[in-house]
Write an enzyme that holds these catalytic residues in place. Structure first.
Site, short mmCIF file in Angstrom:
data_model
loop_
_atom_site.label_atom_id
_atom_site.label_comp_id
_atom_site.label_asym_id
_atom_site.label_seq_id
_atom_site.Cartn_x
_atom_site.Cartn_y
_atom_site.Cartn_z
N HIS A 51 18.67 -29.25 0.88
CA HIS A 51 17.54 -29.92 1.51
C HIS A 51 16.28 -29.21 1.01
CE1 HIS A 51 19.89 -31.77 5.11
NE2 HIS A 51 19.74 -32.64 4.12
N HIS A 59 26.48 -29.48 8.68
CA HIS A 59 25.10 -29.98 8.62
C HIS A 59 25.02 -31.38 8.00
CE1 HIS A 59 20.80 -29.67 8.63
NE2 HIS A 59 20.65 -29.46 7.34
N HIS A 64 13.49 -20.92 11.31
CA HIS A 64 13.64 -22.35 11.05
C HIS A 64 13.21 -23.18 12.27
CE1 HIS A 64 15.64 -26.14 9.78
NE2 HIS A 64 15.54 -25.65 8.55
N HIS A 97 21.61 -24.65 1.19
CA HIS A 97 21.90 -26.06 0.89
C HIS A 97 20.71 -26.68 0.19
CE1 HIS A 97 19.75 -26.24 4.68
NE2 HIS A 97 19.72 -27.56 4.70
N ASP A 143 20.58 -24.35 9.75
CA ASP A 143 20.86 -25.76 9.51
C ASP A 143 22.33 -26.10 9.74
OD1 ASP A 143 18.38 -25.00 8.19
OD2 ASP A 143 18.31 -27.08 7.54
N ASP A 169 13.48 -28.13 2.05
CA ASP A 169 12.84 -26.97 2.71
C ASP A 169 13.56 -25.64 2.42
OD1 ASP A 169 14.84 -28.26 4.31
OD2 ASP A 169 14.22 -27.10 6.06
N HIS A 170 14.70 -25.71 1.69
CA HIS A 170 15.45 -24.49 1.37
C HIS A 170 15.48 -24.17 -0.13
CE1 HIS A 170 17.06 -24.04 5.49
NE2 HIS A 170 16.73 -25.32 5.50
ZN LIG Z 1 16.14 -26.80 6.92
ZN LIG Z 2 18.91 -28.90 6.19
#
Ligand SMILES: [Zn+2]
Ligand SMILES: [Zn+2]
Length: 296
Positions: free
Chosen positions: A62, A137, A263, A60, A205, A64-65
């Site tokens: 976000h 999520h 994570h 996804h 997530d 951090d990914h």
């Molecule tokens: Zn994340």
């Molecule tokens: Zn996320």
């Protein structure tokens, strides 16, 4: 098959943990699940050349990914990446990558094929299958699984007894085709056996949901987020993540053989507490560390 954890942190990195990234190496393929900020440096530290990457699967959008993508792509350009880089992700990925790459000056010397995943089975070749399903999520997020295909192997003892040693005939048997020897059909059941393919799933997530269960079903290795301890269950529900214990429950309900947690929230300096919490529900659990390698 080898899995390298390149980053095991959630939204905020820590001194010892970088953002999400997991590399799966199988035959000529190097499949990167997520590409958090700084992933290319993690490759350097792990001693793996990023030019080996064949596919990137983004769960996804976000940060951090995915924030590691621009830097990684720029490095691949510089290093003369000669393959076609395949990037897969939820619907909207194509548009997002195009605008992301439009932000900085790029040599645009590498070929990139970007695909928005719209169906469960989105890639298949003779060796393996890649599938994805939407998770829960609050934003478009995909869980992924890699399934190696079953292979037929020759029962060497049996064929030796038959005096069958000719390459082409053995090749036919391996393909599951009928072979005749001195006028008699060779038993496929006796002369060959099936080696079951392995399954690796990646579920991060998300709140526990039916699709997470479908993706994880029968995994040899389930990689799942264990963001919080169960005492923060309410928080996990609110921000739509899983606790370590919920990941363990997912491993148990999906009949997975092994669970590796990743994570992790920045609040945990050491992750052994999360591993311990999950083990109450699913024994074969391990908390990942950055640069940890696992053979499957
Ligand atoms: Zn994340
Ligand atoms: Zn996320």
């Amino acid at each position: 098959m080898e899995i390298t954890f390149l980053g095991t942190s959630a939204m905020v990195p820590t001194k010892n943990r970088n953002h999400s990234a997991v590399l799966l190496r199988y035959k000529g393929e190097n499949i990167l699940f997520d590409c958090g900020e700084g992933t290319q440096r993690q490759f350097k530290i792990a001693g793996i050349k990023p030019t080996k990457i064949t596919k990137i699967l983004i769960s996804h959008w976000h940060g951090d990914h995915c924030l590691g993508l621009p830097g990684l792509i720029q490095t691949l350009e510089k290093e003369g990446y000669s393959k076609t880089l395949e990037i897969y992700g939820p619907v909207g990925t194509k548009k997002r990558i195009k605008s992301l790459l439009g932000v900085f000056d790029s040599a645009k010397t590498i070929e990139i094929k970007i695909m928005d995943i719209k169906k469960r089975k989105f890639f298949e070749n003779k060796d393996f299958l890649l599938e994805a399903l939407p998770l829960k999520h609050g934003v478009r997020n995909l869980g992924y699984c890699f399934t190696e295909k079953d292979r037929r192997r020759i029962n060497l003892n049996y064929v030796k007894k038959l005096g069958l040693s000719k390459g082409p005939l053995l090749g036919k048997l391996q393909q599951g085709k009928a072979v005749k020897l001195n006028g008699k059909t060779v038993s496929l059941d006796k002369s060959t056996y099936i080696v079951k393919g392995q399954k690796i799933s990646y579920v991060t997530d998300t709140r526990p949901c039916r699709n997470a269960l479908v993706i994880a079903e029968g995994s040899d290795l389930l990689i799942a987020e264990g963001c919080y301890l169960h005492e923060l269950y309410e928080r996990a529900k609110e921000v739509m993540h899983m606790t370590a214990r919920e990941a363990a429950l997912l491993a148990k309900q999906s009949s997975s053989k092994k669970l590796i947690l990743t994570h992790f929230s920045q609040r945990y300096k050491k992750t052994d507490v999360l591993e311990k919490d999950a083990k109450k529900v699913f024994k074969n659990t391990l908390a990942a560390k950055d640069f940890m390698k696992v053979k499957v």
